[in-house]
Design an enzyme around this catalytic site. Sequence first.
Site, PDB file in Angstrom:
ATOM      1  N   ASP A  77       0.854  -1.188   0.000  1.00  0.00           N
ATOM      2  CA  ASP A  77       0.000   0.000   0.000  1.00  0.00           C
ATOM      3  C   ASP A  77       0.889   1.237   0.000  1.00  0.00           C
ATOM      4  OD1 ASP A  77      -2.111  -1.740   0.232  1.00  0.00           O
ATOM      5  OD2 ASP A  77      -2.558  -1.277   2.327  1.00  0.00           O
ATOM      6  N   GLY A 116      -3.321  -5.862   1.363  1.00  0.00           N
ATOM      7  CA  GLY A 116      -3.943  -6.978   0.650  1.00  0.00           C
ATOM      8  C   GLY A 116      -4.773  -7.751   1.664  1.00  0.00           C
ATOM      9  N   LYS A 117      -6.019  -8.050   1.298  1.00  0.00           N
ATOM     10  CA  LYS A 117      -6.909  -8.704   2.271  1.00  0.00           C
ATOM     11  C   LYS A 117      -6.368 -10.068   2.692  1.00  0.00           C
ATOM     12  CE  LYS A 117     -11.011  -6.419   0.451  1.00  0.00           C
ATOM     13  NZ  LYS A 117     -11.179  -5.462   1.546  1.00  0.00           N
ATOM     14  N   GLY A 118      -5.759 -10.801   1.764  1.00  0.00           N
ATOM     15  CA  GLY A 118      -5.228 -12.124   2.117  1.00  0.00           C
ATOM     16  C   GLY A 118      -4.155 -12.007   3.181  1.00  0.00           C
ATOM     17  N   GLU A 178      -9.764 -11.148  -3.813  1.00  0.00           N
ATOM     18  CA  GLU A 178      -8.761 -10.312  -4.493  1.00  0.00           C
ATOM     19  C   GLU A 178      -7.801 -11.143  -5.348  1.00  0.00           C
ATOM     20  OE1 GLU A 178      -8.345  -6.221  -1.912  1.00  0.00           O
ATOM     21  OE2 GLU A 178      -6.937  -7.822  -1.464  1.00  0.00           O
ATOM     22  N   GLY A 237     -12.484  -5.307   9.091  1.00  0.00           N
ATOM     23  CA  GLY A 237     -13.046  -6.533   8.523  1.00  0.00           C
ATOM     24  C   GLY A 237     -12.000  -7.633   8.431  1.00  0.00           C
ATOM     25  N   ASP A 238     -10.775  -7.269   8.101  1.00  0.00           N
ATOM     26  CA  ASP A 238      -9.702  -8.281   8.014  1.00  0.00           C
ATOM     27  C   ASP A 238      -9.407  -8.858   9.399  1.00  0.00           C
ATOM     28  OD1 ASP A 238      -9.507  -7.873   5.290  1.00  0.00           O
ATOM     29  OD2 ASP A 238      -7.906  -6.381   5.470  1.00  0.00           O
ATOM     30  N   ASN A 257      -3.465  -9.448   5.152  1.00  0.00           N
ATOM     31  CA  ASN A 257      -3.989  -8.881   6.398  1.00  0.00           C
ATOM     32  C   ASN A 257      -4.699  -9.955   7.231  1.00  0.00           C
ATOM     33  OD1 ASN A 257      -3.125  -6.409   5.490  1.00  0.00           O
ATOM     34  ND2 ASN A 257      -5.161  -5.591   5.061  1.00  0.00           N
ATOM     35  N   LEU A 317     -21.300  -5.399  10.651  1.00  0.00           N
ATOM     36  CA  LEU A 317     -22.091  -4.163  10.614  1.00  0.00           C
ATOM     37  C   LEU A 317     -21.321  -2.977  11.176  1.00  0.00           C
ATOM     38  CD1 LEU A 317     -25.259  -5.899  12.142  1.00  0.00           C
ATOM     39  CD2 LEU A 317     -25.004  -5.273   9.734  1.00  0.00           C
ATOM     40  N   GLY A 318     -19.997  -2.980  11.012  1.00  0.00           N
ATOM     41  CA  GLY A 318     -19.190  -1.866  11.495  1.00  0.00           C
ATOM     42  C   GLY A 318     -19.418  -1.633  12.982  1.00  0.00           C
ATOM     43  N   ALA A 366      -8.928  -2.174   7.924  1.00  0.00           N
ATOM     44  CA  ALA A 366      -8.620  -3.561   8.300  1.00  0.00           C
ATOM     45  C   ALA A 366      -9.490  -4.116   9.425  1.00  0.00           C
ATOM     46  CB  ALA A 366      -7.141  -3.746   8.646  1.00  0.00           C
TER      47      ALA A 366
HETATM   48  P1  ADP Z   1     -15.316  -3.975   6.766  1.00  0.00           P
HETATM   49  O1  ADP Z   1     -14.047  -3.363   7.287  1.00  0.00           O
HETATM   50  O2  ADP Z   1     -15.100  -5.239   5.992  1.00  0.00           O
HETATM   51  O3  ADP Z   1     -16.259  -3.024   6.095  1.00  0.00           O
HETATM   52  P2  ADP Z   1     -16.913  -3.727   9.184  1.00  0.00           P
HETATM   53  O4  ADP Z   1     -16.816  -2.246   9.034  1.00  0.00           O
HETATM   54  O5  ADP Z   1     -18.275  -4.331   9.234  1.00  0.00           O
HETATM   55  O6  ADP Z   1     -16.081  -4.506   8.077  1.00  0.00           O
HETATM   56  O7  ADP Z   1     -16.117  -4.104  10.525  1.00  0.00           O
HETATM   57  C1  ADP Z   1     -15.817  -5.421  10.876  1.00  0.00           C
HETATM   58  C2  ADP Z   1     -15.998  -5.619  12.355  1.00  0.00           C
HETATM   59  O8  ADP Z   1     -15.106  -4.754  13.077  1.00  0.00           O
HETATM   60  C3  ADP Z   1     -17.392  -5.284  12.866  1.00  0.00           C
HETATM   61  O9  ADP Z   1     -18.253  -6.406  12.721  1.00  0.00           O
HETATM   62  C4  ADP Z   1     -17.105  -4.935  14.321  1.00  0.00           C
HETATM   63  O10 ADP Z   1     -16.986  -6.121  15.083  1.00  0.00           O
HETATM   64  C5  ADP Z   1     -15.740  -4.271  14.250  1.00  0.00           C
HETATM   65  N1  ADP Z   1     -15.854  -2.803  14.153  1.00  0.00           N
HETATM   66  C6  ADP Z   1     -15.831  -2.034  13.036  1.00  0.00           C
HETATM   67  N2  ADP Z   1     -15.984  -0.724  13.318  1.00  0.00           N
HETATM   68  C7  ADP Z   1     -16.115  -0.653  14.679  1.00  0.00           C
HETATM   69  C8  ADP Z   1     -16.284   0.416  15.601  1.00  0.00           C
HETATM   70  N3  ADP Z   1     -16.393   1.707  15.212  1.00  0.00           N
HETATM   71  N4  ADP Z   1     -16.366   0.103  16.933  1.00  0.00           N
HETATM   72  C9  ADP Z   1     -16.265  -1.166  17.357  1.00  0.00           C
HETATM   73  N5  ADP Z   1     -16.097  -2.225  16.531  1.00  0.00           N
HETATM   74  C10 ADP Z   1     -16.024  -1.983  15.206  1.00  0.00           C
END
Ligand code: ADP
Length: 325
Positions: free
Chosen positions: A19, A45-47, A146, A257-258, A49, A227-228, A255
Amino acid sequence: MPAACLSQQVVVIGSANLDLTVIASRLPREGETVLGGELLLSNGGKGANQAVAALKAGAEVRFLAKVGRDPFGDRICRDLVAAGLPADGLLRDESAPTGVALIVVDRQGRNQIAVAPGSNQLLLPVVIEQHEPFLAHGTVMLVQLEIPIVTVERALQFAKAHGMTTILNPAPASALSDDLLRHVDLLTPNETEAEALTGIAVSDLPSAAAAAKALLLRGPHVVIVTLGAQGALLCTASIVQHLPAIPVAAVDTTAAGDAFNGALAAALAGKPQTDTLRTGRLRVLEDIVRFANAAGALTTTKRGAQESLPTKAEIERLLAARPLP
Ligand code: ADP
């Protein structure tokens, strides 16, 4: 050592990139040049990471990837081996350069990214059979999108033929055939990917559950929609369970999600496989998703990708500090 004795072994087949990031006061408009700060080089790279995430989360990891025979490839191999991944899986391609992500980040943390996949595109299905002894003893296989889709497909078939549990993190979003999804035990889309795969607009828990239900009908035993900051939704044929995120002071969600996927694979590899999935054992599945949620949350508290991934001890400390209600 016989395969059955290998503990928590995770096999990851996927991308490794370098990166190149410039932090600028704002993102350039079309045709515009903006002056930025210094160039930051980091492994991505997702792999790669997710392989490092699984390793730090306590698994023994074998990672199969392809980089170029160039200085970027040298750097990635050196760092991944130093992190603890075996050198045997880090293939070098003579004809293509190492994959590169060009990233511009503004002061608000918004970014623009263009990726030149380079040698990742040459990680072809044939390498899986060529490296059978290296790959065959895993408990869990973890793949992303990827690398060529034909390689993902072969990896999943290979894993099932060798009795492994398979996790597909369908990122970046891409259409997937039912045939491919039939070889997936756990599917882990984020909201955007769940929407791209189903056509269902995912904006809250009911819509995430509807997308997960649609995906379960196509083959996976378990669908986990990340769900972030809302955590994750765990769905099987018989349960829909929301596991909220662990509240943290997030500074950079790169990262997350990774981290989630690597930790999920590591935690799953430490459990009895057949029991956990076929009978959809709720407690075990909840435990591994909580562990992954904690890994994702911790990653958001530090900047960067591989350098922000938490260790097993850090994940366990965070979970211990937050007893279940
Ligand atoms: P991606 O990075 O693939 O978009 P997400 O944003 O859904 O994936 O994040 C993956 C996981 O990381 C979530 O399911 C949650 O457990 C954690 N996470 C992400 N953002 C936060 C946050 N602001 N606070 C706490 N945990 C988080």
